[in-house]
Design an enzyme around this catalytic site. Structure first.
Site, PDB file in Angstrom:
ATOM      1  N   TYR A 148      -1.447  -0.236  10.052  1.00 54.12           N
ATOM      2  CA  TYR A 148      -1.701  -0.837   8.789  1.00 54.12           C
ATOM      3  C   TYR A 148      -0.514  -0.828   7.940  1.00 54.12           C
ATOM      4  O   TYR A 148       0.085  -1.625   7.422  1.00 54.12           O
ATOM      5  CB  TYR A 148      -3.013  -0.265   8.321  1.00 54.12           C
ATOM      6  CG  TYR A 148      -3.201  -0.410   6.837  1.00 54.12           C
ATOM      7  CD1 TYR A 148      -3.318  -1.808   6.405  1.00 54.12           C
ATOM      8  CD2 TYR A 148      -3.182   0.382   5.611  1.00 54.12           C
ATOM      9  CE1 TYR A 148      -3.659  -2.086   4.998  1.00 54.12           C
ATOM     10  CE2 TYR A 148      -3.299   0.216   4.431  1.00 54.12           C
ATOM     11  CZ  TYR A 148      -3.579  -1.175   3.981  1.00 54.12           C
ATOM     12  OH  TYR A 148      -3.655  -1.271   2.754  1.00 54.12           O
ATOM     13  N   SER A 192       0.751  -1.207   0.095  1.00 52.32           N
ATOM     14  CA  SER A 192      -0.050  -0.087  -0.006  1.00 52.32           C
ATOM     15  C   SER A 192       0.968   1.250  -0.064  1.00 52.32           C
ATOM     16  O   SER A 192       1.953   1.351   0.551  1.00 52.32           O
ATOM     17  CB  SER A 192      -0.822  -0.127   1.288  1.00 52.32           C
ATOM     18  OG  SER A 192      -1.438   1.112   1.618  1.00 52.32           O
TER      19      SER A 192
HETATM   20  N1  LIG Z   1      -8.840  -0.869  -1.715  1.00 48.10           N
HETATM   21  C1  LIG Z   1      -7.597   0.127  -1.628  1.00 48.10           C
HETATM   22  O1  LIG Z   1      -7.603   1.268  -1.978  1.00 48.10           O
HETATM   23  C2  LIG Z   1      -6.314  -0.552  -1.292  1.00 48.10           C
HETATM   24  C3  LIG Z   1      -5.097   0.369  -1.290  1.00 48.10           C
HETATM   25  C4  LIG Z   1      -3.904  -0.171  -1.061  1.00 48.10           C
HETATM   26  C5  LIG Z   1      -3.565  -1.404  -0.771  1.00 48.10           C
HETATM   27  N2  LIG Z   1      -4.658  -2.437  -0.784  1.00 48.10           N
HETATM   28  C6  LIG Z   1      -4.398  -3.624  -0.243  1.00 48.10           C
HETATM   29  O2  LIG Z   1      -4.910  -4.555  -1.556  1.00 48.10           O
HETATM   30  C7  LIG Z   1      -5.455  -5.651  -0.992  1.00 48.10           C
HETATM   31  C8  LIG Z   1      -6.808  -5.849  -1.123  1.00 48.10           C
HETATM   32  O3  LIG Z   1      -7.786  -4.953  -0.671  1.00 48.10           O
HETATM   33  P1  LIG Z   1      -9.243  -4.812  -0.876  1.00 48.10           P
HETATM   34  O4  LIG Z   1      -9.618  -3.458  -1.154  1.00 48.10           O
HETATM   35  O5  LIG Z   1      -9.776  -5.813  -1.790  1.00 48.10           O
HETATM   36  O6  LIG Z   1      -9.743  -5.196   0.719  1.00 48.10           O
HETATM   37  P2  LIG Z   1     -10.877  -6.184   1.136  1.00 48.10           P
HETATM   38  O7  LIG Z   1     -11.215  -6.027   2.444  1.00 48.10           O
HETATM   39  O8  LIG Z   1     -12.114  -6.000   0.240  1.00 48.10           O
HETATM   40  O9  LIG Z   1     -10.385  -7.859   0.663  1.00 48.10           O
HETATM   41  C9  LIG Z   1      -9.418  -8.500   1.386  1.00 48.10           C
HETATM   42  C10 LIG Z   1      -9.956  -9.663   1.580  1.00 48.10           C
HETATM   43  O10 LIG Z   1      -9.175 -10.650   2.367  1.00 48.10           O
HETATM   44  C11 LIG Z   1      -9.899 -11.556   3.242  1.00 48.10           C
HETATM   45  N3  LIG Z   1      -9.230 -12.022   4.136  1.00 48.10           N
HETATM   46  C12 LIG Z   1      -8.435 -11.143   5.044  1.00 48.10           C
HETATM   47  N4  LIG Z   1      -7.667 -11.727   6.105  1.00 48.10           N
HETATM   48  C13 LIG Z   1      -7.645 -12.922   5.777  1.00 48.10           C
HETATM   49  C14 LIG Z   1      -7.172 -14.441   6.096  1.00 48.10           C
HETATM   50  N5  LIG Z   1      -6.472 -14.136   7.523  1.00 48.10           N
HETATM   51  N6  LIG Z   1      -7.405 -15.522   5.652  1.00 48.10           N
HETATM   52  C15 LIG Z   1      -8.021 -15.310   4.314  1.00 48.10           C
HETATM   53  N7  LIG Z   1      -8.657 -14.191   3.911  1.00 48.10           N
HETATM   54  C16 LIG Z   1      -8.341 -13.143   4.702  1.00 48.10           C
HETATM   55  C17 LIG Z   1     -11.189 -10.886   3.799  1.00 48.10           C
HETATM   56  O11 LIG Z   1     -12.082 -11.698   4.012  1.00 48.10           O
HETATM   57  C18 LIG Z   1     -11.378  -9.916   2.279  1.00 48.10           C
HETATM   58  O12 LIG Z   1     -12.365 -10.626   1.430  1.00 48.10           O
HETATM   59  C19 LIG Z   1      -5.216  -5.538   0.509  1.00 48.10           C
HETATM   60  O13 LIG Z   1      -3.546  -6.262   0.456  1.00 48.10           O
HETATM   61  C20 LIG Z   1      -4.907  -4.154   0.766  1.00 48.10           C
HETATM   62  O14 LIG Z   1      -4.175  -3.949   1.948  1.00 48.10           O
HETATM   63  C21 LIG Z   1      -6.013  -2.035  -0.938  1.00 48.10           C
END
Ligand SMILES: NC(=O)c1ccc[n+]([C@@H]2O[C@H](COP(=O)([O-])OP(=O)(O)OC[C@H]3O[C@@H](n4cnc5c(N)ncnc54)[C@H](O)[C@@H]3O)[C@@H](O)[C@H]2O)c1
Length: 323
Positions: free
Chosen positions: A156, A131
């Site tokens: 985070y 991130s």
């Molecule tokens: N959405 C954004 O703007 C953004 C920005 C920067 C980084 N990210 C990163 O991108 C990735 C995806 O983000 P997102 O927005 O899709 O989030 P999200 O919360 O929609 O998806 C994450 C998924 O991971 C699953 N999960 C969490 N812990 C788990 C575990 N221990 N075992 C199995 N499954 C697990 C959750 O149930 C969820 O469905 C993450 O790593 C997040 O940190 C997202």
């Protein structure tokens, strides 16, 4: 010969689902894992999976928590996995101030198991979603992969940076080609209900007040989901060879004020927001702008305009909620 799969963790999440959909359309065999945790309403997670099953009814989805290594390994033992996209995580900056332990469990412990799995299954390419939060509070100049990332201002970001460092040592020791993708605020259809776009649209439609943190003076490189997916696929198709480890920013490269983002949403909905101007929240960075010169060199283009992206989200939102 055994069928080769791409493994996607966090497949029921916003980005994991969007990536999976594109790969399935491209006929790439995938396996998805998700714990379907309750950080936000799980209904949307199950709906995302049923969307995927509409395209491929035989899609393999494992409902498992990555914190349990033994179970993870047993379930995946019979499959040949070549590429692994790790998108599962406890996301959310504000939640990390209230519940840091969730980040230890889901980002540190779970990720250590992903590294072990990658080592034992001799994964050919591990792609890790990190991130822009790793960069901490900088001035408002664009952040490049070379910018200092050792002082994140919330837990985070600290767990995300830790993941990168953990991945580096595994990649170095066990020769696992690894690419880290530092994502900048992602938005678009099927987006997370805890993120600004979802909350803004929901509250404007219902007439509820919006908290505009830092009076809307944050700057972000809001990045449309389809562009992020294209970036993840580009990176995934380019496993690092000699160095075994690469870091890429994936962002729009544009600089947009939160208040402009809100104005674009109001324009699309044809309705003004009721605003509650509030101060900067603990852990929120003031500015996060992506320098994307590195990923551009491998063909990345982030050309979706903000107006188009917001229009797509609003269309999806109204259809999803039957408005
Ligand atoms: N959405 C954004 O703007 C953004 C920005 C920067 C980084 N990210 C990163 O991108 C990735 C995806 O983000 P997102 O927005 O899709 O989030 P999200 O919360 O929609 O998806 C994450 C998924 O991971 C699953 N999960 C969490 N812990 C788990 C575990 N221990 N075992 C199995 N499954 C697990 C959750 O149930 C969820 O469905 C993450 O790593 C997040 O940190 C997202």
């Amino acid at each position: 010969m055994k069928k080769k799969f791409v493994l996607i963790t966090g497949i029921a999440g916003f980005i994991g689902f969007s990536l999976a959909r594109k790969l399935i359309i491209n006929k790439v065999p995938i396996i998805g894992i998700d714990s379907f945790n309750t950080y936000y309403d799980t209904k949307i997670k199950y709906k995302r999976i049923s969307e995927l099953k509409k395209i491929n009814k035989d899609l393999i989805i494992l409902k498992d928590n990555l914190q349990n290594y033994k179970k993870l390994k047993n379930k995946l033992d019979s499959y040949k996995i070549t590429k692994l996209y790790h998108l599962a995580a406890q996301a959310g900056v504000r939640h990390s101030i209230k519940k840091p332990k969730d980040y230890v469990d889901n980002n540190l412990i779970a990720f250590s198991n992903i590294l072990e799995l990658s080592r034992n299954k001799r994964i050919k390419h591990l792609i890790l979603s990190s991130s822009s939060s790793v960069y901490g509070n900088k001035n408002n100049s664009p952040l490049s992969e070379k910018s200092n990332a050792d002082f994140p201002i919330q837990f985070y970001g600290a767990t995300k940076r830790s993941n990168e460092i953990m991945a580096y040592s595994y990649s170095y020791l066990y020769k696992i080609p690894t690419s880290v993708c530092r994502l900048f605020t992602v938005y678009g259809p099927w987006g997370r209900p805890d993120m600004a776009l979802y909350i803004f649209v929901k509250n404007i439609i219902s007439g509820k007040k919006i908290d505009l943190f830092n009076k809307g003076n944050h700057q972000r490189s809001f990045t449309y989901i389809d562009d992020v997916v294209d970036g993840l696929i580009l990176v995934g198709n380019k496993a690092p060879k000699k160095k075994k480890f690469e870091i890429y920013n994936i962002g729009s490269g544009k600089q947009i004020y939160l208040k402009k983002y809100l104005m674009a949403i109001e324009k699309e909905l044809g309705k003004k927001a009721r605003i509650n101007l509030t101060k900067l929240q603990k852990g929120d960075v003031k500015s996060s702008i992506a320098n994307i010169s590195k990923i551009k060199k491998i063909g990345f283009r982030s050309e979706t305009s903000l107006d188009f992206g917001i229009k797509q989200f609003v269309l999806w939102y109204k259809n999803y909620h039957k408005i």
